[in-house]
Design a protein around this motif. Sequence first.
Motif, PDB file in Angstrom:
ATOM      1  N   PRO A  76       0.813  -1.226   0.000  1.00  0.00           N
ATOM      2  CA  PRO A  76       0.000   0.000   0.000  1.00  0.00           C
ATOM      3  C   PRO A  76       0.842   1.270   0.000  1.00  0.00           C
ATOM      4  N   VAL A  77       0.228   2.345  -0.426  1.00  0.00           N
ATOM      5  CA  VAL A  77       0.890   3.650  -0.434  1.00  0.00           C
ATOM      6  C   VAL A  77       1.070   4.138   0.999  1.00  0.00           C
ATOM      7  N   PRO A  78       2.280   4.506   1.380  1.00  0.00           N
ATOM      8  CA  PRO A  78       2.483   5.057   2.730  1.00  0.00           C
ATOM      9  C   PRO A  78       2.085   6.538   2.767  1.00  0.00           C
ATOM     10  N   TYR A  79       0.782   6.775   2.716  1.00  0.00           N
ATOM     11  CA  TYR A  79       0.290   8.151   2.612  1.00  0.00           C
ATOM     12  C   TYR A  79       0.823   9.049   3.729  1.00  0.00           C
ATOM     13  N   ALA A 102     -12.519  21.107  -3.584  1.00  0.00           N
ATOM     14  CA  ALA A 102     -12.830  19.755  -4.035  1.00  0.00           C
ATOM     15  C   ALA A 102     -11.540  19.041  -4.414  1.00  0.00           C
ATOM     16  N   ILE A 103     -11.566  17.727  -4.335  1.00  0.00           N
ATOM     17  CA  ILE A 103     -10.503  16.885  -4.882  1.00  0.00           C
ATOM     18  C   ILE A 103     -11.070  16.186  -6.101  1.00  0.00           C
ATOM     19  N   ILE A 112      -8.819   7.989  -2.611  1.00  0.00           N
ATOM     20  CA  ILE A 112      -9.161   9.379  -2.275  1.00  0.00           C
ATOM     21  C   ILE A 112      -9.645   9.447  -0.833  1.00  0.00           C
ATOM     22  N   ASN A 113     -10.531   8.531  -0.468  1.00  0.00           N
ATOM     23  CA  ASN A 113     -11.064   8.519   0.896  1.00  0.00           C
ATOM     24  C   ASN A 113      -9.955   8.296   1.918  1.00  0.00           C
ATOM     25  N   ALA A 122     -11.424  16.245   5.874  1.00  0.00           N
ATOM     26  CA  ALA A 122     -12.829  16.030   5.513  1.00  0.00           C
ATOM     27  C   ALA A 122     -13.705  17.214   5.885  1.00  0.00           C
ATOM     28  N   ASN A 123     -13.374  17.869   6.992  1.00  0.00           N
ATOM     29  CA  ASN A 123     -14.227  18.959   7.478  1.00  0.00           C
ATOM     30  C   ASN A 123     -14.074  20.250   6.683  1.00  0.00           C
ATOM     31  N   VAL A 124     -13.063  20.324   5.796  1.00  0.00           N
ATOM     32  CA  VAL A 124     -12.887  21.542   4.996  1.00  0.00           C
ATOM     33  C   VAL A 124     -13.124  21.280   3.512  1.00  0.00           C
ATOM     34  N   LEU A 125     -13.442  20.038   3.159  1.00  0.00           N
ATOM     35  CA  LEU A 125     -13.718  19.687   1.766  1.00  0.00           C
ATOM     36  C   LEU A 125     -15.218  19.748   1.490  1.00  0.00           C
ATOM     37  N   ASP A 126     -15.556  20.227   0.297  1.00  0.00           N
ATOM     38  CA  ASP A 126     -16.961  20.319  -0.087  1.00  0.00           C
ATOM     39  C   ASP A 126     -17.383  19.231  -1.059  1.00  0.00           C
ATOM     40  N   TYR A 127     -16.408  18.596  -1.715  1.00  0.00           N
ATOM     41  CA  TYR A 127     -16.754  17.574  -2.713  1.00  0.00           C
ATOM     42  C   TYR A 127     -15.497  16.811  -3.103  1.00  0.00           C
ATOM     43  N   THR A 128     -15.658  15.532  -3.412  1.00  0.00           N
ATOM     44  CA  THR A 128     -14.578  14.732  -3.989  1.00  0.00           C
ATOM     45  C   THR A 128     -15.151  13.911  -5.130  1.00  0.00           C
ATOM     46  N   VAL A 129     -14.338  13.690  -6.169  1.00  0.00           N
ATOM     47  CA  VAL A 129     -14.782  12.896  -7.308  1.00  0.00           C
ATOM     48  C   VAL A 129     -13.598  12.122  -7.867  1.00  0.00           C
ATOM     49  N   SER A 130     -13.851  10.874  -8.242  1.00  0.00           N
ATOM     50  CA  SER A 130     -12.840  10.011  -8.846  1.00  0.00           C
ATOM     51  C   SER A 130     -13.055   9.938 -10.352  1.00  0.00           C
ATOM     52  N   GLY A 131     -11.955   9.847 -11.087  1.00  0.00           N
ATOM     53  CA  GLY A 131     -12.066   9.687 -12.537  1.00  0.00           C
ATOM     54  C   GLY A 131     -12.800   8.424 -12.928  1.00  0.00           C
ATOM     55  N   HIS A 132     -12.809   7.429 -12.031  1.00  0.00           N
ATOM     56  CA  HIS A 132     -13.514   6.182 -12.305  1.00  0.00           C
ATOM     57  C   HIS A 132     -15.027   6.351 -12.192  1.00  0.00           C
ATOM     58  N   GLU A 133     -15.462   7.506 -11.713  1.00  0.00           N
ATOM     59  CA  GLU A 133     -16.890   7.811 -11.636  1.00  0.00           C
ATOM     60  C   GLU A 133     -17.344   8.665 -12.818  1.00  0.00           C
ATOM     61  N   CYS A 134     -16.395   8.964 -13.720  1.00  0.00           N
ATOM     62  CA  CYS A 134     -16.684   9.780 -14.896  1.00  0.00           C
ATOM     63  C   CYS A 134     -16.665   8.905 -16.149  1.00  0.00           C
ATOM     64  N   SER A 135     -17.171   9.422 -17.237  1.00  0.00           N
ATOM     65  CA  SER A 135     -17.204   8.655 -18.483  1.00  0.00           C
ATOM     66  C   SER A 135     -15.877   8.698 -19.223  1.00  0.00           C
TER      67      SER A 135
END
Length: 209
Positions: A76-79, A102-103, A112-113, A122-135
């Motif tokens: 795993p990525v050592p974030y 947004a991310i 992303i999560n 999380a408390n300062v973000l308004d939205y997140t989106v993954s490219g895998h959720e896009c066309s």
Amino acid sequence: MVRAVLFDMDGVLVDTEWFYNRRRCAYLEEHGFVFDEIPDLSGSNETAIWEFFVPDDPVRREELRLGYRDYQKAHPVPYGELLNQDTKPVMEELHGRGVLQAIASSSYRSLINELVEIADVANVLDYTVSGHECSAFKPDPEIYLRAMGQLGVEPGECLVIEDSPLGIEAGKRSGARVLALKPHEGVHLDQSGADMVIDSLWDILDELG
């Protein structure tokens, strides 16, 4: 006036690009690949990456791609180690100024999560989106246009923070102003398409207007 800042993740909020390049090659070496030097595929998407390594054998390509999923879980990525230390304080400052955030990342939703949790933003973000959720993946601007739509802002009211050529192109095609964060040492990216190259996430504050 800037109403929203849209962040790419890898190479911007967390210095993962060099890690991804090395982990991928370590996996492929276990499957017979030999590298004189590690290919730098920073900013590319999953489909393009596997086509690069296995251009002419779609069956083999898919086998390797699926096998790499298990390899990723085992390595795993050592974030916590790779997190850009400016991420949380800059996001908190932007939030305090009333700027939406947004991310918009080509990474999987689970990654992303994980980053959001480790960075504690999380408390300062308004939205997140993954490219895998896009066309379509970057350089298609869909991911940024979707984020803008969810935030209720126009492209001219947004800053996009990117690092890779594909991400920069996506941001520009969305109509936003694009700032490119100078890459991690050892990562080489063409950032000439950006409106400006910045040394630090703190430089975003100078562009708020």
